[in-house]
Design a protein around this motif. Structure first.
Motif, short mmCIF file in Angstrom:
data_model
loop_
_atom_site.label_atom_id
_atom_site.label_comp_id
_atom_site.label_asym_id
_atom_site.label_seq_id
_atom_site.Cartn_x
_atom_site.Cartn_y
_atom_site.Cartn_z
N MET A 1 0.76 -0.77 0.08
CA MET A 1 -0.04 0.02 -0.15
C MET A 1 0.96 1.46 -0.24
N ALA A 2 -0.01 2.29 -0.90
CA ALA A 2 1.21 3.12 -0.52
C ALA A 2 1.36 4.36 0.25
N GLU A 3 2.13 5.10 0.98
CA GLU A 3 2.07 5.90 2.15
C GLU A 3 2.06 7.02 1.46
N ILE A 4 0.67 8.16 2.61
CA ILE A 4 0.22 8.97 1.66
C ILE A 4 1.11 10.44 2.21
N HIS A 5 1.19 10.75 1.15
CA HIS A 5 1.50 12.15 1.57
C HIS A 5 1.28 13.06 2.06
N PRO A 6 1.62 14.26 2.71
CA PRO A 6 1.21 15.38 3.64
C PRO A 6 0.17 16.29 2.18
N TYR A 7 0.89 16.05 1.37
CA TYR A 7 0.06 17.26 0.27
C TYR A 7 -0.78 16.16 -0.32
N ASP A 8 -1.35 15.66 -0.58
CA ASP A 8 -1.95 14.21 -1.14
C ASP A 8 -4.01 15.38 -0.59
N LYS A 9 -3.74 15.65 0.55
CA LYS A 9 -5.32 16.10 1.00
C LYS A 9 -4.42 18.16 -0.06
N TYR A 10 -3.93 18.40 -1.21
CA TYR A 10 -4.35 19.39 -2.49
C TYR A 10 -4.90 19.15 -3.59
N PHE A 11 -4.51 17.20 -3.85
CA PHE A 11 -4.25 17.00 -5.34
C PHE A 11 -5.83 17.65 -5.83
N GLN A 12 -6.59 17.64 -5.59
CA GLN A 12 -7.54 18.45 -5.98
C GLN A 12 -7.41 20.04 -6.69
N TYR A 13 -7.16 20.81 -5.19
CA TYR A 13 -6.72 22.43 -6.02
C TYR A 13 -5.67 22.00 -7.18
N LEU A 14 -4.89 21.21 -6.49
CA LEU A 14 -3.90 21.04 -8.09
C LEU A 14 -4.22 20.54 -9.36
N LEU A 15 -5.56 19.99 -9.14
CA LEU A 15 -5.64 19.17 -10.72
C LEU A 15 -5.01 20.18 -12.02
N PRO A 16 -6.26 21.21 -11.91
CA PRO A 16 -5.43 22.10 -13.47
C PRO A 16 -4.19 22.91 -13.31
N VAL A 17 -3.61 22.75 -12.16
CA VAL A 17 -2.21 23.25 -12.48
C VAL A 17 -1.20 21.70 -13.50
N LEU A 18 -1.35 20.37 -13.04
CA LEU A 18 -1.22 19.57 -13.07
C LEU A 18 -1.15 19.32 -14.82
N LYS A 19 -3.01 19.31 -14.75
CA LYS A 19 -2.99 18.96 -16.10
C LYS A 19 -2.61 20.26 -17.26
N SER A 20 -2.58 21.29 -16.92
CA SER A 20 -2.04 22.26 -17.69
C SER A 20 -0.80 22.19 -18.05
N LYS A 21 0.61 21.76 -16.74
CA LYS A 21 1.48 20.55 -17.08
C LYS A 21 1.62 19.44 -17.83
N VAL A 22 1.62 18.56 -17.72
CA VAL A 22 0.96 17.47 -18.36
C VAL A 22 0.47 18.39 -20.18
N GLU A 23 -0.18 18.60 -20.20
CA GLU A 23 0.01 19.74 -21.81
C GLU A 23 0.94 20.22 -21.94
N GLU A 24 1.77 21.05 -21.15
CA GLU A 24 2.67 21.17 -21.84
C GLU A 24 3.87 20.77 -22.56
N PHE A 25 3.68 19.41 -20.74
CA PHE A 25 5.07 18.33 -22.01
C PHE A 25 4.54 18.07 -23.78
N ARG A 26 3.10 17.68 -23.16
CA ARG A 26 3.04 16.71 -24.50
C ARG A 26 2.70 18.06 -26.26
N LEU A 27 3.13 18.98 -25.69
CA LEU A 27 3.62 20.12 -26.47
C LEU A 27 4.65 20.12 -26.73
N LEU A 28 5.85 19.31 -25.96
CA LEU A 28 7.06 19.11 -26.15
C LEU A 28 7.26 18.05 -26.25
N ASN A 29 6.56 17.52 -27.24
CA ASN A 29 7.19 16.17 -27.64
C ASN A 29 7.40 15.20 -26.29
#
Length: 106
Positions: A1-29
């Protein structure tokens, strides 16, 4: 079982930023990255020593500052650490796994 990180509680708040970063990486191939992989990189590597009184804007800044090379170095090292699934499989087991028959030699 994976250990829970203290910042996991912020995941939903950070989801739009994470999506944006993933899209940026994809644009850069760098198409192999996805949100769970990026989150794992952040929690294992970038945030390995979490602060108690962290603000969401600090986490956003950390995400936006990730360089593709940093993530790819981490992903490469993790790939080398993963087990070789066929290391202990003998020829007969491999043939059974792949559904091939042994060709008899005369």
């Amino acid at each position: 079982m994976a250990e829970i990180h203290p910042y996991d509680k912020y995941f939903q708040y950070l989801l739009p930023v994470l999506k944006s970063k993933v899209e940026e990486f994809r644009l850069l191939n760098y198409g192999t990255i996805d949100i769970p992989s990026l989150w794992k990189y952040l929690t294992v590597k970038k945030w390995r020593k979490p602060a108690e009184d962290v603000h969401v804007y600090e986490l956003v800044a950390d995400i936006l500052s990730i360089m593709p090379g940093d993530y790819m170095n981490y992903a490469t090292i993790e790939a080398y650490r993963s087990p070789n699934w066929f290391e202990e499989v003998n020829e007969e087991e491999l043939r059974e796994l792949l559904g091939t028959k042994k060709i008899e030699q005369n």
